[in-house]
Design an enzyme around this catalytic site. Sequence first.
Site, short mmCIF file in Angstrom:
data_model
loop_
_atom_site.label_atom_id
_atom_site.label_comp_id
_atom_site.label_asym_id
_atom_site.label_seq_id
_atom_site.Cartn_x
_atom_site.Cartn_y
_atom_site.Cartn_z
N HIS A 257 -1.41 1.51 7.51
CA HIS A 257 -1.92 1.39 6.14
C HIS A 257 -1.82 2.74 5.45
O HIS A 257 -2.01 3.79 6.07
CB HIS A 257 -3.38 0.92 6.16
CG HIS A 257 -3.97 0.72 4.80
ND1 HIS A 257 -3.46 -0.17 3.88
CD2 HIS A 257 -5.04 1.32 4.19
CE1 HIS A 257 -4.18 -0.12 2.77
NE2 HIS A 257 -5.14 0.78 2.93
N CYS B 299 0.83 -1.20 0.00
CA CYS B 299 0.00 0.00 0.00
C CYS B 299 0.87 1.25 0.00
O CYS B 299 0.46 2.28 -0.54
CB CYS B 299 -0.96 0.00 1.18
SG CYS B 299 -0.16 -0.16 2.81
N CYS C 228 35.45 26.58 12.20
CA CYS C 228 35.42 27.91 11.60
C CYS C 228 36.69 28.13 10.81
O CYS C 228 37.79 27.99 11.35
CB CYS C 228 35.27 28.98 12.68
SG CYS C 228 35.33 30.68 12.04
#
Length: 494
Positions: free
Chosen positions: A449, A158, A364
């Site tokens: 589902h 599904c 950095c």
Amino acid sequence: MDSIGIRNDFGRARGNRAILDDRRSRDKSNIPALIPHAPYTSTGSSSIYHRRARPLPPIPTTNVATLRNAIEAGHMNVSNSIKTSVVNNSTVQDVPPKTATLYSIASLPQSKNNDVKESDVSEGSINVKITNHTVPSVNEPILKNGGLCGLQNLGNTCFMNSVLQCLSNTKPLLLFCLKDNLSDHLNKSPTSVMKGALMTEYANLIRKMWLLSDAGRPVVSPSRFKSTIGNFASRFTGYSEQDSQEFLRYLLQGLSEDVNRIQKKPVPLIIDEKQEELKKEKDRATASWDRCLRYENSPLVDIFAGQLKSTLECCHCGYQSTTFDMFWDLSLPLPRDRSSTNLQDCIQLFMSKEELDGDEEPMCNRCKKKRPCTKKLSIQKCPEILVLHLKRFSQTRGRTKLNTHVDFPITNLKLDHLKDVMSSSYKESVPTYNLFGISNHSGTVYSGHYVAQCKHPFTHDWHEFNDSSVHFISDTSSIISADAYVLFYEQKKS
């Protein structure tokens, strides 16, 4: 399922693409260093296997029965049976409101004189002789009667069916699949894992759903397509329940590769970081997008891909590093302390400034050491089709599902009404989006589902697709529910 669908600008690998971690997943092991840019290279190799597709012999276009049998058998030559012309909403007549809730596919209208006639049907039409039937004319395209087709559940598939129905109603992708020269677009070079086989099988499935509808065929089996997608991604070879959003990503990746206009892997570029910093931000964004297109430039990119800007700012020295990434969907966090929210707030939360410190501190480039910094995302380029994934499944407190009710607009989603969502260098008019598809999930993280709710691209009616069943939706407000999982929006035409 917790990572955002963003393609890393510096890690373009075929079949094994780098994906930037979701900024809200709390897994920051791959936070980029705070540097202006990095060399643009393609790394890694594909771990996905493939099987060569056998050639598809042409068939004569004599009647619908012949075409139906040929498509079902996988023998349809995609270049011979579909005739393309122009269609737009002005040529599609409205249909009367539906009175039944469960559909069988409507048959073609009976010819009054039973003559054998030929008729051209617009945009993905089929030019054939029909005995005892008259194909609608250009003003009544057959496509307005197509698409209302159920998909057989092959065993916990599904999740696949709901995504296929949403994509089936994605108008630009539908029209591309119905091109008369689709075979000319197939990529059989090494830049595609499947060498065009996945797109061919997907297009065959779409044609079954849209061109061969009659009262005797309310349901189509996607078994051949499932076998093919399993060859592309082995996780889909079985019949276990999967996540619909993950399936969508794999499918779009495979389809894009199969029609990639780049047929030869390009030589990696080395970027001059100092020269790059001198460019205007918009020019850097364009250059980054062009570099992505050197590796992947397909009709799927044209339809689904957008671009995000990511800005890291050092909290110590104020140095900023800006990068740009292609994205195919956005995974939006849901607030964990609220039972309900709205889509705009989820987008705003995703784009909001985030603090990175402790173990999450990036390097950095100016300080030459790890520093606390902030991270900010914004949209640099808007896609034609905007796919929004609501992050209902969480791994932070064990496997749980968030049943937060998200209120989302069905029409007129305006990104420019949200604060700091659009990049400061975005200068074009910001598109407005209308909803046309939803992949819904009901149940728990362990058992559930999927169903789809989609707006027909020609009649504009909404229907629910629950595997083999198709229901007309009379009250569109009912589609807004706590089951909504993946939302499909299209740019509103001016």
